[in-house]
Scaffold this active site. Structure first.
Site, PDB file in Angstrom:
ATOM      1  N   LYS A 114      -5.424  81.064  22.285  1.00 45.74           N
ATOM      2  CA  LYS A 114      -6.390  79.968  22.158  1.00 45.74           C
ATOM      3  C   LYS A 114      -7.740  80.470  21.665  1.00 45.74           C
ATOM      4  O   LYS A 114      -8.409  79.780  20.904  1.00 45.74           O
ATOM      5  CB  LYS A 114      -6.541  79.224  23.485  1.00 45.74           C
ATOM      6  CG  LYS A 114      -5.345  78.342  23.812  1.00 45.74           C
ATOM      7  CD  LYS A 114      -5.667  77.358  24.911  1.00 45.74           C
ATOM      8  CE  LYS A 114      -4.464  76.441  25.182  1.00 45.74           C
ATOM      9  NZ  LYS A 114      -4.669  75.581  26.341  1.00 45.74           N
ATOM     10  N   LYS A 194       7.216  77.591  19.131  1.00 43.39           N
ATOM     11  CA  LYS A 194       7.488  76.768  20.309  1.00 43.39           C
ATOM     12  C   LYS A 194       7.000  75.334  20.060  1.00 43.39           C
ATOM     13  O   LYS A 194       5.957  75.144  19.428  1.00 43.39           O
ATOM     14  CB  LYS A 194       6.714  77.384  21.483  1.00 43.39           C
ATOM     15  CG  LYS A 194       7.029  76.840  22.827  1.00 43.39           C
ATOM     16  CD  LYS A 194       6.011  77.341  23.838  1.00 43.39           C
ATOM     17  CE  LYS A 194       4.664  76.710  23.605  1.00 43.39           C
ATOM     18  NZ  LYS A 194       3.661  76.881  24.612  1.00 43.39           N
ATOM     19  N   LYS A 197       2.046  70.215  20.955  1.00 41.03           N
ATOM     20  CA  LYS A 197       1.250  69.191  20.278  1.00 41.03           C
ATOM     21  C   LYS A 197       0.373  69.838  19.216  1.00 41.03           C
ATOM     22  O   LYS A 197       0.231  69.317  18.112  1.00 41.03           O
ATOM     23  CB  LYS A 197       0.364  68.451  21.296  1.00 41.03           C
ATOM     24  CG  LYS A 197       1.066  67.396  22.095  1.00 41.03           C
ATOM     25  CD  LYS A 197       1.771  66.350  21.275  1.00 41.03           C
ATOM     26  CE  LYS A 197       0.878  65.330  20.614  1.00 41.03           C
ATOM     27  NZ  LYS A 197       0.351  64.277  21.463  1.00 41.03           N
TER      28      LYS A 197
END
Ligand code: TYM
Length: 327
Positions: A114, A194, A197
């Site tokens: 992230k 994977k 969203k």
């Protein structure tokens, strides 16, 4: 007082839940509802650790509540609540911050991924994300946490936080076990990453059947199978891995044989998957429409969930504060 073992799990409010969330976690939550004392939370405080639009967040939280209830979380049989409605989580998080060495946080895979994406906005909240997750779990003294495989590292971390607290202040928090769902790691429609969203490679649980078909039709299969007449290898095909989630065993055998013998094409194979998936998703979509027509019931369930959760959370927090020498 319930004598059942307790579980807690959480989900981010990132719009509609996808079939990765469903087969990796939510389906398992629904199954465990009758054997465990269950707490499920929509983690809005985790959602604000990355760049987000405050104008969109309320709708996302609402959608997550509707989707999860429609998927089978029944407020009469579990405690479902919004994380920020139970402020004790953040208070315990602070206490746990003070027993966690800094170095470990920067090594977490999710933080590394992230912070790569967030370059301009790597906040202390993002670094401390796993400590809040540990607080979510430990504040209910959960025995187990049902999740997909991607959360295994965060759960190992939560156990370490519990151990560290217990070593320093006395045996208090149980070390929560990890329960991995049967769709441990569902790949996205691209077949490479994977399902998530943020990668826009997902099938939403409450998407319209036609919209799901439009996504499935071009989805990657066995790349070595260039023509309809080429034999394929199901174990190289992402759609075949999806079949294992919804297609009965004899159907799986027929598809594998049809693919290897080139008697069934990829489009036919996808059509069968689509039909079988819809058997799972149709009732969820319908329940969601019913729930959306009665928002007051959902709101009441979330209020009652937060009330029940706070009662347990307060007690655990008070005990932890006492052990830490806070008056
Ligand atoms: P989140 O919101 O990313 O995902 C919710 C649940 O869905 C599972 N999942 C998947 N499983 C299989 N295949 C996939 N492609 C897939 N994508 C998602 C996740 O493993 C998860 O179980 N940090 C957590 C939220 C959280 C939490 C907690 C979880 C906050 N506090 C306390 C457990 C306990 C997260 O971001 O999940």
């Amino acid at each position: 007082m319930s004598t059942r073992k307790r579980i807690l799990s959480g989900i981010q409010p990132s719009g509609t839940i996808h079939i990765g969330n469903y087969f990796g976690a939510v389906e398992n939550w629904v199954r465990l509802m009758d054997t465990y004392d269950c707490f499920f939370t929509i983690v809005d405080l985790h959602a604000i650790t990355v760049t987000y639009d405050p104008a969109l967040l309320p709708q996302r939280v609402w959608d997550a509540a509707l989707d999860n209830m429609a998927a089978g979380l029944d407020p009469a049989r579990c405690t479902i609540f919004i994380q920020s409605h139970v402020p004790e989580h953040t208070e315990l998080c602070w206490l746990l911050n003070c027993v966690t060495p800094l170095g470990e946080l920067g090594r977490m895979t999710q933080f590394k991924e992230k912070s790569e994406r967030e370059r301009e906005n790597v906040t202390a909240g993002l670094l401390n994300y796993p400590i809040l997750q540990a607080a979510d779990i430990l504040i209910y003294k959960a025995d187990a946490v049902p999740v997909g495989e991607d959360q295994a590292q965060h759960l190992e971390f939560s156990r370490e936080v519990a151990r560290r607290f217990n070593n320093r202040f006395g045996d208090y928090f149980p070390e929560p076990a990890t329960l991995i769902g049967r769709g441990a790691r569902i790949m996205g429609l691209d077949g490479d990453t994977k399902m998530s969203k943020s990668m826009d490679n997902f099938i939403g649980v409450t998407e319209a059947p036609e919209a799901i078909w439009e996504k499935l039709r071009p989805a990657k299969t066995d790349e070595a199978r260039k023509r309809r007449t080429d034999p394929g290898e199901p174990d190289r095909c992402n759609i075949f891995s999806y079949h294992k989630l919804v297609t009965p065993d004899d159907g799986i055998r027929d598809i594998a044989a049809g693919c290897r013998g080139a008697t069934i094409g990829c489009i036919d194979c996808k059509k069968i998957f689509h039909a079988n998936l819809m058997r799972v998703l149709d009732p969820i979509r319908e329940r969601r429409q019913d729930l959306a027509a009665h928002p007051e019931l959902v709101r009441e369930a979330l209020d009652e969930g937060a009330r029940r959760a706070r009662k347990v959370a307060r007690e655990t927090l008070d005990g932890a504060k006492k052990l830490m020498g806070l008056l």
